[in-house]
Design a protein around this motif. Sequence first.
Motif, short mmCIF file in Angstrom:
data_model
loop_
_atom_site.label_atom_id
_atom_site.label_comp_id
_atom_site.label_asym_id
_atom_site.label_seq_id
_atom_site.Cartn_x
_atom_site.Cartn_y
_atom_site.Cartn_z
N GLY A 1 -4.61 51.68 -88.38
CA GLY A 1 -3.36 50.92 -87.79
C GLY A 1 -3.89 49.43 -87.58
N THR A 2 -5.28 49.30 -87.65
CA THR A 2 -5.76 47.95 -86.92
C THR A 2 -5.48 47.02 -88.30
OG1 THR A 2 -7.47 49.00 -85.76
CG2 THR A 2 -7.93 46.74 -86.40
N VAL A 3 -5.01 45.77 -87.86
CA VAL A 3 -4.89 44.67 -88.88
C VAL A 3 -6.04 43.61 -88.83
CG1 VAL A 3 -2.45 44.92 -88.67
CG2 VAL A 3 -3.51 43.27 -87.63
N ALA A 4 -6.13 42.94 -90.19
CA ALA A 4 -7.26 41.86 -89.97
C ALA A 4 -6.76 40.77 -90.96
CB ALA A 4 -8.60 42.34 -90.40
N PHE A 5 -6.77 39.65 -90.51
CA PHE A 5 -6.71 38.39 -91.29
C PHE A 5 -8.02 37.81 -91.78
CE2 PHE A 5 -2.95 39.22 -88.65
CZ PHE A 5 -2.02 39.18 -89.28
N ALA A 6 -7.92 37.53 -92.91
CA ALA A 6 -9.29 37.02 -93.50
C ALA A 6 -8.79 35.51 -94.02
CB ALA A 6 -10.09 37.72 -94.40
N VAL A 7 -9.88 34.61 -93.87
CA VAL A 7 -9.69 33.30 -94.64
C VAL A 7 -10.85 32.87 -95.29
CG1 VAL A 7 -9.73 30.74 -94.10
CG2 VAL A 7 -8.71 32.62 -92.25
N THR A 8 -10.52 32.77 -96.83
CA THR A 8 -11.27 32.60 -97.95
C THR A 8 -11.28 31.02 -98.30
OG1 THR A 8 -11.03 34.66 -98.70
CG2 THR A 8 -12.18 33.17 -100.05
N SER A 9 -12.38 30.43 -98.20
CA SER A 9 -12.61 29.02 -98.73
C SER A 9 -13.87 29.04 -99.42
CB SER A 9 -12.89 28.19 -97.50
OG SER A 9 -12.98 26.84 -97.93
N GLY A 10 -13.70 29.00 -100.77
CA GLY A 10 -14.62 28.90 -101.80
C GLY A 10 -15.29 30.40 -101.72
N ASP A 11 -16.58 30.34 -101.55
CA ASP A 11 -17.32 31.49 -101.54
C ASP A 11 -17.51 32.15 -100.00
OD1 ASP A 11 -17.65 31.41 -104.09
OD2 ASP A 11 -19.61 30.51 -103.99
#
Length: 445
Positions: free
Chosen positions: A251-261
């Motif tokens: 149930g743990t959520v995560a937000f990822a930010v992708t910028s290029g590689d």
Amino acid sequence: MSDLLSIGASGVRANQTALGVVSENIANAGVTGYSRRTITTTEISSASGTTGRATGHGVFVTGVTRAADQFKAAAVRTAGADLARTEAGGVWMDRIQSSLTGAGLEGRLTAFFNAAKGVAADPTATAPRAVMLEQANALAASFTATGVALANATAELDATADGAVASLNSLSAALAKVNDGLSRVTPNTNAAVNLADQRDAILEQMSGLVDVTATYDAAGRATVRAGGGAGTTLVSGNQVATVSYARNAQGTVAFAVTSGDTVSVLAPQGGALGGIADGAQRIAGARIELSELATEFVAGVNAVQAGGRTLDNVAGAPLFTVGDSPTDITMTMTDPRGIAAAAPDEGTRGNANLAALENLRTSARFEGTIGNMVSTNAAAIQARGVVAEAQGAIHDGAIAARDAISGVDLDREAVDLLRFQQAYQASSRVISIARDTFQTLLDIR
């Protein structure tokens, strides 16, 4: 005489522009995100070749500026992000509350154990046994419905998170386009101030999704970071990062930010994403606690059954069966005679084994556990409502402080309208007088 004409003409042009700006302010007085415009002017002057003194030649408009305070705008965004997190988290707390209470689990537990007391009062009668099985079946359905409701809440949270992330990415892309536009337009023009209004409106919308901080370059282009502190860069010039959402089995959520590689973690401290993270944690906690309660209940009741004897003087069989999840409970037993009310040494007419069921009820506190889950969540909802009310007042105050500078005051605009109209008429009169004087001089010759 030509100087007098040019001075009057410059005044007409400047005041005509000023009247247009005031008219624009009045027309957009009720438009959200519109900042009041003013013109800036500079005297046209030149130094005299003989005296060295500056000589006036009129006025020209140097640009259009917007009334804005970036510090007050930032305060609005911060207050809005705090409020959005509290309100978004409250939505999922309400969802938990309805899930825990909708199927009446606490009442079903009580009804089941009370039905067992009815069997203990008359262990050989069929009717009380049938009632106990009916209550057991209703209780199993209640466990299942409560588990399904919490699972549905998790699925809805996932959908909401996906939608919020998509909105944030869309706003980031829009801001990058505005930044690109700001790099191309001439500063202090209508185009520039319109783009600046769009930029600030987008930033405010972004703050409703995640806490953002913004810095600006000389052209007014915003670099936006999210997640508190140094944060993670979402927009820099016309470069845009992409935010994604994921949730693990716990149930743990995560937000990822992708910028290029490059991939970095976004830890939202505000906005709807912050509320979603809070809600996911609470829903996961409720599901774990409910699953533990269901597991202990089924194991305990089935163990009591195994320790007693039925009306047919055989060892009791399990009352419940568990499916794919701990709360997916169904009835195993369908024959009332199979309830193991008697202890092994009592024969078929005893009820001592049901005392073990009552002891299980007391020691495990099944009803108390679900009741505590409901009351604790209700108290948290109430506390969050108080916080939201306070944050709403702070947000309203921040908006009022910002609008006191950037908002349109119709009374002030009415005064400016009269002032520029009179100045326009006076400049026109200067031109008229210069023309008449010039014509008189020509007539004399």
